[in-house]
Scaffold this motif. Structure first.
Motif, PDB file in Angstrom:
ATOM      1  N   ILE A 110       0.547 -19.818 -17.343  1.00 39.38           N
ATOM      2  CA  ILE A 110       0.730 -20.450 -18.653  1.00 39.38           C
ATOM      3  C   ILE A 110       2.158 -20.252 -19.146  1.00 39.38           C
ATOM      4  O   ILE A 110       2.819 -21.198 -19.604  1.00 39.38           O
ATOM      5  N   ALA A 111       2.653 -19.036 -19.034  1.00 36.71           N
ATOM      6  CA  ALA A 111       4.002 -18.740 -19.516  1.00 36.71           C
ATOM      7  C   ALA A 111       5.053 -19.485 -18.698  1.00 36.71           C
ATOM      8  O   ALA A 111       6.031 -20.017 -19.245  1.00 36.71           O
ATOM      9  N   ALA A 112       4.869 -19.540 -17.387  1.00 37.14           N
ATOM     10  CA  ALA A 112       5.843 -20.211 -16.523  1.00 37.14           C
ATOM     11  C   ALA A 112       5.914 -21.705 -16.810  1.00 37.14           C
ATOM     12  O   ALA A 112       6.991 -22.300 -16.830  1.00 37.14           O
ATOM     13  N   VAL A 113       4.764 -22.333 -17.043  1.00 34.05           N
ATOM     14  CA  VAL A 113       4.747 -23.768 -17.356  1.00 34.05           C
ATOM     15  C   VAL A 113       5.408 -24.018 -18.709  1.00 34.05           C
ATOM     16  O   VAL A 113       6.230 -24.932 -18.860  1.00 34.05           O
ATOM     17  N   ASP A 114       5.048 -23.219 -19.692  1.00 35.85           N
ATOM     18  CA  ASP A 114       5.618 -23.413 -21.031  1.00 35.85           C
ATOM     19  C   ASP A 114       7.135 -23.261 -21.040  1.00 35.85           C
ATOM     20  O   ASP A 114       7.838 -23.953 -21.782  1.00 35.85           O
ATOM     21  N   LEU A 115       7.643 -22.348 -20.221  1.00 33.38           N
ATOM     22  CA  LEU A 115       9.078 -22.072 -20.219  1.00 33.38           C
ATOM     23  C   LEU A 115       9.840 -22.855 -19.157  1.00 33.38           C
ATOM     24  O   LEU A 115      11.050 -22.671 -18.999  1.00 33.38           O
ATOM     25  N   ASP A 116       9.107 -23.728 -18.414  1.00 32.60           N
ATOM     26  CA  ASP A 116       9.735 -24.497 -17.326  1.00 32.60           C
ATOM     27  C   ASP A 116      10.414 -23.587 -16.314  1.00 32.60           C
ATOM     28  O   ASP A 116      11.526 -23.854 -15.845  1.00 32.60           O
ATOM     29  N   GLU A 117       9.749 -22.482 -15.967  1.00 32.59           N
ATOM     30  CA  GLU A 117      10.301 -21.541 -14.992  1.00 32.59           C
ATOM     31  C   GLU A 117       9.265 -21.242 -13.911  1.00 32.59           C
ATOM     32  O   GLU A 117       8.857 -20.102 -13.703  1.00 32.59           O
ATOM     33  N   MET A 118       8.832 -22.297 -13.215  1.00 30.37           N
ATOM     34  CA  MET A 118       7.861 -22.123 -12.130  1.00 30.37           C
ATOM     35  C   MET A 118       8.586 -21.646 -10.881  1.00 30.37           C
ATOM     36  O   MET A 118       9.265 -22.419 -10.196  1.00 30.37           O
ATOM     37  N   THR A 119       8.475 -20.371 -10.587  1.00 25.42           N
ATOM     38  CA  THR A 119       9.107 -19.799  -9.394  1.00 25.42           C
ATOM     39  C   THR A 119       8.110 -19.648  -8.255  1.00 25.42           C
ATOM     40  O   THR A 119       8.433 -19.064  -7.228  1.00 25.42           O
ATOM     41  N   LYS A 139       1.642 -39.628   2.066  1.00 21.42           N
ATOM     42  CA  LYS A 139       1.199 -39.719   0.669  1.00 21.42           C
ATOM     43  C   LYS A 139       2.277 -39.196  -0.272  1.00 21.42           C
ATOM     44  O   LYS A 139       2.558 -39.786  -1.325  1.00 21.42           O
ATOM     45  N   GLY A 140       2.901 -38.087   0.115  1.00 14.89           N
ATOM     46  CA  GLY A 140       3.954 -37.521  -0.718  1.00 14.89           C
ATOM     47  C   GLY A 140       5.207 -38.357  -0.747  1.00 14.89           C
ATOM     48  O   GLY A 140       5.898 -38.420  -1.772  1.00 14.89           O
ATOM     49  N   LYS A 141       5.517 -39.029   0.371  1.00 17.18           N
ATOM     50  CA  LYS A 141       6.732 -39.844   0.448  1.00 17.18           C
ATOM     51  C   LYS A 141       6.545 -41.214  -0.187  1.00 17.18           C
ATOM     52  O   LYS A 141       7.445 -41.740  -0.838  1.00 17.18           O
ATOM     53  N   VAL A 142       5.360 -41.809   0.014  1.00 17.53           N
ATOM     54  CA  VAL A 142       5.121 -43.188  -0.421  1.00 17.53           C
ATOM     55  C   VAL A 142       4.706 -43.260  -1.882  1.00 17.53           C
ATOM     56  O   VAL A 142       5.149 -44.129  -2.630  1.00 17.53           O
ATOM     57  N   LEU A 143       3.824 -42.342  -2.301  1.00 21.46           N
ATOM     58  CA  LEU A 143       3.230 -42.434  -3.628  1.00 21.46           C
ATOM     59  C   LEU A 143       3.881 -41.449  -4.591  1.00 21.46           C
ATOM     60  O   LEU A 143       3.866 -40.236  -4.361  1.00 21.46           O
ATOM     61  N   GLN A 144       4.430 -41.980  -5.671  1.00 22.64           N
ATOM     62  CA  GLN A 144       4.899 -41.108  -6.743  1.00 22.64           C
ATOM     63  C   GLN A 144       3.715 -40.643  -7.583  1.00 22.64           C
ATOM     64  O   GLN A 144       3.705 -39.515  -8.071  1.00 22.64           O
ATOM     65  N   LYS A 165       8.709 -28.230  -3.425  1.00 21.55           N
ATOM     66  CA  LYS A 165       9.401 -28.937  -4.501  1.00 21.55           C
ATOM     67  C   LYS A 165       8.448 -29.231  -5.660  1.00 21.55           C
ATOM     68  O   LYS A 165       8.796 -29.057  -6.827  1.00 21.55           O
ATOM     69  N   ASN A 166       7.216 -29.660  -5.330  1.00 20.71           N
ATOM     70  CA  ASN A 166       6.238 -29.995  -6.363  1.00 20.71           C
ATOM     71  C   ASN A 166       5.567 -28.763  -6.955  1.00 20.71           C
ATOM     72  O   ASN A 166       4.978 -28.829  -8.043  1.00 20.71           O
ATOM     73  N   LYS A 167       5.590 -27.652  -6.212  1.00 16.94           N
ATOM     74  CA  LYS A 167       5.002 -26.387  -6.677  1.00 16.94           C
ATOM     75  C   LYS A 167       3.530 -26.542  -7.048  1.00 16.94           C
ATOM     76  O   LYS A 167       3.055 -26.012  -8.056  1.00 16.94           O
ATOM     77  N   ASP A 168       2.796 -27.270  -6.206  1.00 19.52           N
ATOM     78  CA  ASP A 168       1.388 -27.474  -6.541  1.00 19.52           C
ATOM     79  C   ASP A 168       0.480 -26.958  -5.427  1.00 19.52           C
ATOM     80  O   ASP A 168       0.464 -25.764  -5.161  1.00 19.52           O
ATOM     81  N   ILE A 169      -0.294 -27.834  -4.795  1.00 20.62           N
ATOM     82  CA  ILE A 169      -1.346 -27.412  -3.875  1.00 20.62           C
ATOM     83  C   ILE A 169      -0.933 -27.666  -2.426  1.00 20.62           C
ATOM     84  O   ILE A 169      -0.504 -28.771  -2.079  1.00 20.62           O
TER      85      ILE A 169
END
Length: 923
Positions: free
Chosen positions: A90-99, A192-197, A319-323
């Motif tokens: 929560i803190a990282a998202v709010d502060l835009d500091e996803m490491t 999927k990552g390259k073609v679809l935004q 780069k996307n910092k997701d799944i």
């Protein structure tokens, strides 16, 4: 070794070296400066996730706040590491500091993705814990996970049908099935990552998956394949189109030959899974082939090099910092659904006997449900044309000014704009996909327009519709509605479990921004559109109705809306007091005989005389020369504004009634007072609605009346109950416009804006002579609902037939099979009446007494638990907490009100305990 917290060993920690802060690139302060908070394991977790000291401090504050709220997170209070991880996120998202990535977070705390989403939802009962920014981020992750999970399950099932589980001895050991599957899935993820935004588009993603499967089927040896894929690949190998030239040709040469020679495999895949072949071919040639040529894949033993593919996907994932969706291949625990959720994704059974196909009801997985919905739309549009039909052309020719050229030019121009905006939202390689969807919308547009004109011709007995057909806003609105139906059909998400999860970047009101159309103008066409197209599915009708509700709730009240100009004109008419719609008409039935022609060419009727009950039927809409009215003639009344206000009032009252049944069951007399204040605000203080939401005014009206009547109903209780209503968004009460550019919670809006504007009016309700109560709006049956009542057979003697029931039910956003037999799908009653007058009297008595009590008991038993911590619980902000009182109240009166409130709550609790059983039975 992680440093110790200062409370237990701060001095010892001073000499230890801090871990480098890889998140911000700067140097970390000494360990002592970092350890003014937290526990040793919390600090270790922060170091593992490489977070900055700012994130660390904010995460610990969030944890302290949440953990101090007793009972907020039942079952999680002992799992500190889970809570720490969520608070760091929560803190990282709010502060835009996803490491760190989302998967790294799940791995570091050993939590499943679904559990993480559930915990975040439970923490969100605290308004200060989860910001709208975090809500948005979590929603994006949730939708992406749902799409990936649905596609991987589909990938598994499809590959089980394509490939032989035990490969033939002819198959090379280097081309094992696991390797083929791994390479195929990672290739799809990279594509999927390259073609679809916009990666939560389930339909385009699945079409892209079919392209990948086609590609790898053609690269696989026939001995690895099941029929019919084996025969097709064998035939291609004999012709030398696939495998023979592989070694001696460049990647680009092989790719072009492969795609030009044979489409049998993709045809089989499309037929098997109900996909439109032309659409999948479009994805193949405009998106997939350019992707293959751009990534520079290195081949090994006939297959792309999996390590090279994985490395490129790793870059996208970090780069996307997701799944990390590669973990699906390993059945990784963090990506597994909970057991109950897994049951919802049943495997599709194989068709063992072709003769049993008609009797087999297949489970509706997300992908299958999406494909079925698209097929239903295609069945409607297969017979439609991309151009105006002969009947439409005849209507055009009958006009004083032929609108044909303007209509065709508008369709072409808006098509180019749509194609460009679609590509910007989804991906530049998907421009042609957007063009295809727009063409489907154009077909529906012409089809519905013709149906509307036929209906108008029958209703008015006229043939000249020049005014309507030369109205630019009418055509843009009708086209937007048709395209929205297509976009919503294709935009099904993998999960539709709540009111917001179905939304994507292309969801309504996206189409309004693309076509530069105002929401109020779009609203005018919705009802006529639904009536003109009887083939619309129930889901599409519900979607359009929801669009209409969103417009009435907030979109039409945006500051640049034409609605405000109409209201001002209405108030200037005849010098009337603020009266967009006379209150005397509230309890009249809402007549659904207004057509789009009436609304787009409004005003169309003269103002009624006082006391007049003349018909609301409009005058004919024909092309006639305008008659110059004398200057003394009063302006005509706007039908569109009048009908809009009537609908808004009815929607507002229905939502208020639902909330009052939930919260004020022991004060039923307050509902009418709240409605009067609510209606007064919408009618006379309509500026308060500008850039705000209908429900914000509703909740403030409820709070204000309860406050002045000394009923202890706090905002946190109202908000808790509101969250459980359908189609609500937490941003409605978390982010309310205070003044230009400034937003805050709803309690701040109440104190600084609503109360200041309506204080005098609210205080009138405390007197012995309150304001005149507004009539309760007549609540009609929605024109969009399907009839569920048995129908009497004409000329039959007491013969009734129930509506044909679907073998599927719409549950959790997808179609699921029911246990309905052919007999129970349609029920017939012959020679039996529905009852004598005596029976109806007994039913009425039952409804008026026992059932009424049971319903009350049910409402009591489901009273919401209050939110534990809200920003407006701070002293001096929430008036209901007793920090502020009405002028003139003595301390004795305040104490008496508090004692009365306490006694009421105790009685309510006793009633809860005594009626639990009956409430359960009623439900």
């Amino acid at each position: 070794m992680p440093p110790k917290p200062p409370r237990k060993g701060g001095a010892a920690a001073k000499g230890q070296r801090a871990s480098p802060d890889r998140g911000t690139g700067g140097t970390s302060p000494p360990a002592a400066a970092r350890l003014e908070f937290g526990e040793i394991d919390f600090v270790a977790l922060c170091d593992t996730l490489r977070v900055s000291d700012t994130v660390r401090a904010n995460a610990w504050k969030t944890y302290e706040k949440v953990s101090s709220a007793d009972g907020t997170l039942v079952g999680y209070s002992e799992k500190k590491k889970d809570m720490w991880g969520i608070c760091i996120f929560i803190a990282a998202v709010d502060l835009d500091e996803m490491t760190f990535t989302f998967t790294e977070l799940l791995k570091s705390i050993g939590m499943r993705v679904c559990t993480c989403f559930q915990l975040l939802r439970e923490m969100d009962v605290n308004m200060d814990t989860i910001s709208t920014k975090v809500d948005s981020n979590v929603s994006r992750l949730n939708k992406k996970y749902d799409v990936l999970s649905a596609l991987y399950h589909k990938f598994e099932r499809t590959c089980a049908l394509i490939y032989m589980i035990q490969a033939s001895s002819q198959t090379s050991a280097e081309l094992s099935l696991p390797l083929v599957l791994k390479t195929s899935w990672i290739t799809f993820l990279l594509a999927k990552g390259k073609v679809l935004q916009m990666e939560d588009d389930l339909v385009i993603s699945f079409q892209l998956l079919l392209c990948v499967l086609d590609y790898f089927i053609k690269l696989s040896p026939p001995s690895l394949l099941n029929e019919p894929y084996k025969s097709h690949v064998s035939a291609m190998s004999v012709n030398g189109s696939t495998r023979a030239p592989r070694r001696g040709q460049s990647r680009s040469t092989r790719t072009s030959k492969q795609t030009d020679t044979d489409t049998k495999v993709i045809e089989v895949l499309c037929k098997e899974y109900g996909c439109n072949l032309d659409e999948v071919k479009n994805v193949y040639f405009t998106s997939f082939i350019p992707f293959l040529n751009s990534v520079g894949i290195v081949t090994s033993n006939g297959l792309p090099e999996v390590e090279d593919l994985s490395k490129q996907y790793e870059e996208l994932y970090l780069k996307n910092k997701d799944i990390d969706a590669r973990l699906f291949l390993d059945n990784d625990e963090t990506l597994q659904r909970n057991h109950i959720e897994c049951l919802q994704l049943e495997r599709t059974p194989r068709k063992n006997n072709p003769d049993e196909e008609l009797n087999l009801i297949l489970p509706q997985t997300p992908v299958r449900a999406a494909m079925n919905t698209i097929q239903q739309l295609m069945m409607i549009l297969n017979s439609a044309s991309d151009k105006p039909s002969d009947n439409l052309l005849s209507y055009f020719n009958n006009c004083t000014v032929n609108p044909k050229e303007g209509i065709l030019a508008r369709v072409e121009n808006l098509g180019n704009i749509f194609k460009e905006k679609f590509a910007e939202a989804v991906g530049q390689g998907c421009a042609e996909i957007g063009s295809q969807r727009y063409k489907l919308g154009v077909r529906l547009y012409y089809r519905v327009m013709e149906s509307m004109l036929k209906s108008e011709e029958e209703r008015l007995s006229v043939h000249n519709f020049s005014k309507l057909l030369n109205n630019n806003i009418f055509h843009t609105s009708l086209l937007a509605c048709a395209v929205e139906v297509v976009m919503a059909t294709y935009g099904r998400n993998a999960s539709q479990s709540d009111g917001t999860s179905t939304e994507t970047d292309l969801s309504f009101p996206w189409i309004l921004n693309v076509l530069d159309l105002k929401a109020f103008d779009f609203y005018k066409v919705i009802e006529s559109f639904i009536k003109a197209e009887p083939s619309l599915t129930r889901e599409m009708i519900k979607h359009l109705e929801r669009c209409e509700h969103r417009i009435m709730e907030s979109l039409a009240w945006q500051s640049d809306s034409s609605l405000f100009d109409l209201i001002k004109q209405s108030k200037e008419r005849e010098g009337q007091v603020d009266q967009p719609e006379p209150t005397c008409t509230f309890n009249f039935p809402l007549q659904h005989n207004h057509t789009a022609a009436d609304l787009y060419l409004s005003p169309v009727r003269s103002p009624k005389k006082k006391g007049s009950t003349a018909s609301l039927n409009p005058t004919p809409i024909i092309d006639a020369q305008p008659v110059l009215a004398p200057q003394t003639q009063k302006p005509q009344k706007s039908t569109s504004l009048s009908l809009f206000y009537k609908k808004v009032y009815r929607l507002a009252y229905l939502r208020l009634n639902t909330l009052c049944l939930r919260l004020l069951f022991d004060h039923p007399e307050l509902e009418h007072l709240i409605w009067t204040l609510f209606q007064h605000t919408l009618q006379n203080e309509y500026e308060l609605m500008k850039d705000r939401h209908l429900d914000q005014i509703m909740m403030c009206s409820m709070y204000g009346i309860c406050k002045v009547k000394n009923v202890d109903l706090r905002f946190k209780i109202i908000v808790t109950a509101y969250k459980e209503l359908t189609n609500t968004n937490q941003e409605t009460f978390k982010r309310v416009l205070i003044r230009e550019g400034q937003y805050d919670s709803i309690i701040v809006f109440y104190n600084l804006v609503f109360m200041q504007k309506l204080k005098t009016n609210i205080l009138q309700y405390a007197s012995n002579r309150p304001p005149t109560l507004s009539p309760i709006p007549h609540i009609p049956r929605s024109p969009y609902k399907f009839s569920n009542s048995p129908l009497r057979v004409p000329a039959g003697n007491n013969i009734y037939i129930s509506p044909l029931k679907s073998p599927y039910k719409f549950s959790e956003g997808m179609l699921s099979p029911t246990k309905m037999t052919p007999r129970s799908r349609i029920l017939v009653s012959i020679g039996e009446s529905f009852g004598t007058s005596e029976k109806f009297q007994k039913i009425n008595q039952m409804v008026g007494s026992s059932d009424h009590q049971l319903k009350r008991s049910a409402e009591v038993s489901t009273a919401p638990k209050p939110l534990k911590r809200l920003r407006f619980d701070i002293e001096g902000q929430d008036e209901a907490d007793g920090s502020k009182h009405l002028p003139g109240e003595s301390k004795f009166q305040q104490k008496l009100a508090e004692m009365t409130s306490t006694r009421t709550r105790m009685q309510k609790q006793k009633l809860n305990d005594g009626t639990d059983t009956s409430a359960t039975e009623e439900k």
